[in-house]
Design an enzyme around this catalytic site. Sequence first.
Site, PDB file in Angstrom:
ATOM      1  N   LYS A 105      -6.697   3.732   0.480  1.00  0.00           N
ATOM      2  CA  LYS A 105      -5.429   3.585  -0.234  1.00  0.00           C
ATOM      3  C   LYS A 105      -5.412   4.539  -1.403  1.00  0.00           C
ATOM      4  O   LYS A 105      -6.471   4.908  -1.924  1.00  0.00           O
ATOM      5  CB  LYS A 105      -5.282   2.152  -0.761  1.00  0.00           C
ATOM      6  CG  LYS A 105      -3.859   1.755  -1.006  1.00  0.00           C
ATOM      7  CD  LYS A 105      -3.180   1.430   0.311  1.00  0.00           C
ATOM      8  CE  LYS A 105      -1.817   0.860   0.145  1.00  0.00           C
ATOM      9  NZ  LYS A 105      -1.376   0.196   1.385  1.00  0.00           N
ATOM     10  N   GLY A 219      12.760  -3.266  -0.212  1.00  0.00           N
ATOM     11  CA  GLY A 219      12.371  -1.860  -0.052  1.00  0.00           C
ATOM     12  C   GLY A 219      12.342  -1.539   1.435  1.00  0.00           C
ATOM     13  O   GLY A 219      13.107  -2.113   2.212  1.00  0.00           O
ATOM     14  N   ALA A 221      10.072  -2.249   3.875  1.00  0.00           N
ATOM     15  CA  ALA A 221       9.740  -3.384   4.749  1.00  0.00           C
ATOM     16  C   ALA A 221      10.827  -4.455   4.695  1.00  0.00           C
ATOM     17  O   ALA A 221      11.319  -4.918   5.732  1.00  0.00           O
ATOM     18  CB  ALA A 221       8.393  -3.973   4.354  1.00  0.00           C
TER      19      ALA A 221
HETATM   20  N1  GLU Z   1       1.343   1.634   3.494  1.00  0.00           N
HETATM   21  C1  GLU Z   1       1.425   1.003   4.774  1.00  0.00           C
HETATM   22  C2  GLU Z   1       0.479  -0.183   4.843  1.00  0.00           C
HETATM   23  O1  GLU Z   1       0.112  -0.770   3.854  1.00  0.00           O
HETATM   24  C3  GLU Z   1       1.246   1.996   5.913  1.00  0.00           C
HETATM   25  C4  GLU Z   1      -0.045   2.747   5.900  1.00  0.00           C
HETATM   26  C5  GLU Z   1      -0.078   3.910   6.866  1.00  0.00           C
HETATM   27  O2  GLU Z   1       0.897   4.151   7.554  1.00  0.00           O
HETATM   28  O3  GLU Z   1      -1.115   4.583   6.870  1.00  0.00           O
HETATM   29  O4  GLU Z   1       0.116  -0.623   5.891  1.00  0.00           O
END
Ligand code: GLU
Length: 415
Positions: A105, A219, A221
């Site tokens: 992340k 947002g 989602a």
């Molecule tokens: N940020 C999104 C998550 O928390 C997608 C991560 C991605 O597509 O790599 O799953």
Amino acid sequence: MVEYNPFTVAQAEVDRAADLLELEPAMRELLRWPLRELQVRLPVHMDDGSVQVFEGFRIQHNDARGPTKGGIRYHPAETIDTVRALAMWMTWKCAVVDIPLGGAKGGVICNPKEMSEAELERLSRAYIGQVGRIIGPDRDIAAPDVYTTPQIMAWMMDEYCRLSGNSDFGAITGKPLGIGGSLGRNDATARGGWYTVREAAQELDIDLGGATIAVQGYGNAGSYTAILGQQLFGCRIIAVSDSSGGIINEAGLNAEAVLQHKARTGSVAGFPAADSIDNGELLALDVDVLWPAALENVITADNAAQIKAKIVAEAANGPTTPEADPILYENDIHVIPDFLCNAGGVTVSYFEMVQNASRDQWSEEYVHQRLDKKMTEAYHTVGDVANHHGVDMRTAAYLVAVQRVAEAVALRGWV
Ligand code: GLU
């Protein structure tokens, strides 16, 4: 009210799974910490001529099953520990849907709502300028998350290619369609979540046609959750909220119109055909499906007893605290845990990487089919473990995911 550190929560969850799986001490120690952490300072020239120095992170939790993968958040309340927790949850997310990736992340402490387009572009390029040395299509692949967009991914991808000298489109996913993005990526988190809710509803004998829905967060989602709930199943979206307020209409809100209102005014609040409602009231509504779709720690020991939804579908990462979980379980509320429910985003990101690597383009229909298969299989794998061991869905999801990662770690001879 207790202040939660999401990383402490994430570590406690791994410890619990490690106990149940009887993992060796060295394996536990490895899994409860990220493998690599990079902390960066980003000097950015602001529009007023000043230079502001931002703080950012990229944290790679575990790459035993493949290159690490995960989004980048721009948020004023970001800390190293929120990013650590989110990186760890990405490892379990990729493992539970069985895609060959690990977890990572990124985050930057900033308030994107107060920044211009040009400032956001300079910040995004500066971030890759620093973090570019540890990411890449075969190392660690970035993506959007809270307050980061396909346009931001485009700047990041461009900056990465500038550094590498190659057309490394696969270093970043969630890109716009015209530069290697995938059809079906925009609504993938919500769509994947709905596939799991569809399976749950069948088990619980809930007819989704006309089912009542509340969504906390509007947002990427949250808004697509509301829109797809109407489009795919004919659900009635009775309440939605965002960081500035919430709205309710028992007869049903038009999710698209709410999104347009938010695009115009910056919030769902003040939408004409609705009354206002606060977040606490929204969470306590007697609905068929409640979707926390914003940030961590919204369902806590303080409000869990008030939740009346039949299904809680966690589109957000970490919305429920460990103290709240047993309360929901005792009250017979079917929780679809975050790293299962919201794995659709990373799953289609993985499809985007596969298309980039093979210079291919898949149809939207094919993306949906493959996403459905991944989510449905994962839901039932977790459900079977939950039934077999008599545990809740979150514990079962941890058992499946941690077991898969521990197996890869052992096969590679690390522990
Ligand atoms: N940020 C999104 C998550 O928390 C997608 C991560 C991605 O597509 O790599 O799953």
